[in-house]
Write an enzyme that holds these catalytic residues in place. Structure first.
Site, PDB file in Angstrom:
ATOM      1  N   VAL A 267      42.020  17.303  -6.234  1.00 24.67           N
ATOM      2  CA  VAL A 267      41.711  18.604  -5.636  1.00 24.67           C
ATOM      3  C   VAL A 267      42.862  19.543  -5.953  1.00 24.67           C
ATOM      4  O   VAL A 267      44.020  19.234  -5.655  1.00 24.67           O
ATOM      5  CB  VAL A 267      41.523  18.490  -4.106  1.00 24.67           C
ATOM      6  CG1 VAL A 267      41.242  19.857  -3.498  1.00 24.67           C
ATOM      7  CG2 VAL A 267      40.415  17.500  -3.762  1.00 24.67           C
TER       8      VAL A 267
ATOM      9  N   LEU B 253      44.289  23.263  -5.172  1.00 26.57           N
ATOM     10  CA  LEU B 253      44.166  24.384  -4.242  1.00 26.57           C
ATOM     11  C   LEU B 253      45.034  25.537  -4.695  1.00 26.57           C
ATOM     12  O   LEU B 253      46.180  25.336  -5.118  1.00 26.57           O
ATOM     13  CB  LEU B 253      44.608  23.974  -2.836  1.00 26.57           C
ATOM     14  CG  LEU B 253      43.737  22.955  -2.103  1.00 26.57           C
ATOM     15  CD1 LEU B 253      44.412  22.524  -0.803  1.00 26.57           C
ATOM     16  CD2 LEU B 253      42.367  23.535  -1.826  1.00 26.57           C
TER      17      LEU B 253
ATOM     18  N   VAL C  88      44.127  12.858  -4.783  1.00 30.51           N
ATOM     19  CA  VAL C  88      45.381  13.570  -4.826  1.00 30.51           C
ATOM     20  C   VAL C  88      45.025  15.046  -4.673  1.00 30.51           C
ATOM     21  O   VAL C  88      43.957  15.480  -5.085  1.00 30.51           O
ATOM     22  CB  VAL C  88      46.162  13.276  -6.131  1.00 30.51           C
ATOM     23  CG1 VAL C  88      45.408  13.754  -7.344  1.00 30.51           C
ATOM     24  CG2 VAL C  88      47.552  13.851  -6.099  1.00 30.51           C
ATOM     25  N   CYS C  89      45.916  15.799  -4.020  1.00 34.85           N
ATOM     26  CA  CYS C  89      45.673  17.219  -3.795  1.00 34.85           C
ATOM     27  C   CYS C  89      46.959  17.977  -4.088  1.00 34.85           C
ATOM     28  O   CYS C  89      48.025  17.607  -3.597  1.00 34.85           O
ATOM     29  CB  CYS C  89      45.235  17.452  -2.346  1.00 34.85           C
ATOM     30  SG  CYS C  89      44.878  19.172  -1.954  1.00 34.85           S
ATOM     31  N   TYR C  90      46.845  19.013  -4.900  1.00 37.26           N
ATOM     32  CA  TYR C  90      47.997  19.816  -5.284  1.00 37.26           C
ATOM     33  C   TYR C  90      47.727  21.293  -5.019  1.00 37.26           C
ATOM     34  O   TYR C  90      46.594  21.753  -5.161  1.00 37.26           O
ATOM     35  CB  TYR C  90      48.263  19.731  -6.797  1.00 37.26           C
ATOM     36  CG  TYR C  90      48.525  18.368  -7.341  1.00 37.26           C
ATOM     37  CD1 TYR C  90      49.756  17.766  -7.189  1.00 37.26           C
ATOM     38  CD2 TYR C  90      47.536  17.694  -8.058  1.00 37.26           C
ATOM     39  CE1 TYR C  90      50.012  16.515  -7.733  1.00 37.26           C
ATOM     40  CE2 TYR C  90      47.779  16.450  -8.603  1.00 37.26           C
ATOM     41  CZ  TYR C  90      49.009  15.863  -8.437  1.00 37.26           C
ATOM     42  OH  TYR C  90      49.250  14.635  -8.979  1.00 37.26           O
TER      43      TYR C  90
END
Length: 133
Positions: free
Chosen positions: A76, A78, A112-114
């Site tokens: 993901v 953002l 994973v989200c960055y």
């Protein structure tokens, strides 16, 4: 065997890539912006954009005979990490709904989200996935 996948129910690729590739039963879906393919526009707000990105992923997975319950990993991206909580709420709801529809217990994929400096078209979110049966 490698097969390129495309769904008319998801936005067309806007560059030199495809929507997804199926490699021997493992599907790699390219990052999906929250573009409504019927209108070519993005909805307003992180919740609606998250839902649209996941809808696009789901429609592409259907081309491989899969659904969101087959997803094993997501990434993901953002535009603003402050959107994490509302994105996460919609993300959980969509994956729980997919599990209920499939008649299976929810099993969230690895993720994973960055936060990134910017996303194409001014999007607030972009999501990709890997799925397999």
């Amino acid at each position: 065997m490698k097969t390129v996948l495309a769904s008319p129910l998801a936005p067309k690729a806007v560059g030199p890539y495809c929507q997804a590739v199926n490699l021997n039963g493992t599907v790699f879906v390219s990052g999906q912006l929250p573009v409504n393919p019927a209108e070519g526009k993005m909805p307003e707000g992180i919740e609606a954009q998250t839902r649209q990105s996941l809808t696009n992923l789901s429609n592409i997975l259907k081309e491989a005979g899969m659904n969101l319950t087959d997803v094993v990993k997501t990434t993901v991206l953002l535009n603003d990490i402050k959107d994490f909580a509302p994105m996460n709420a919609v993300y959980a709801e969509v994956f729980e709904s997919a599990a209920k529809e499939a008649g299976v217990a929810p099993a969230y994929p690895a993720r994973v989200c960055y936060q990134v400096a910017a996303l194409p078209m001014g999007a607030l979110v972009e999501i990709d996935c890997i799925a397999g049966k």
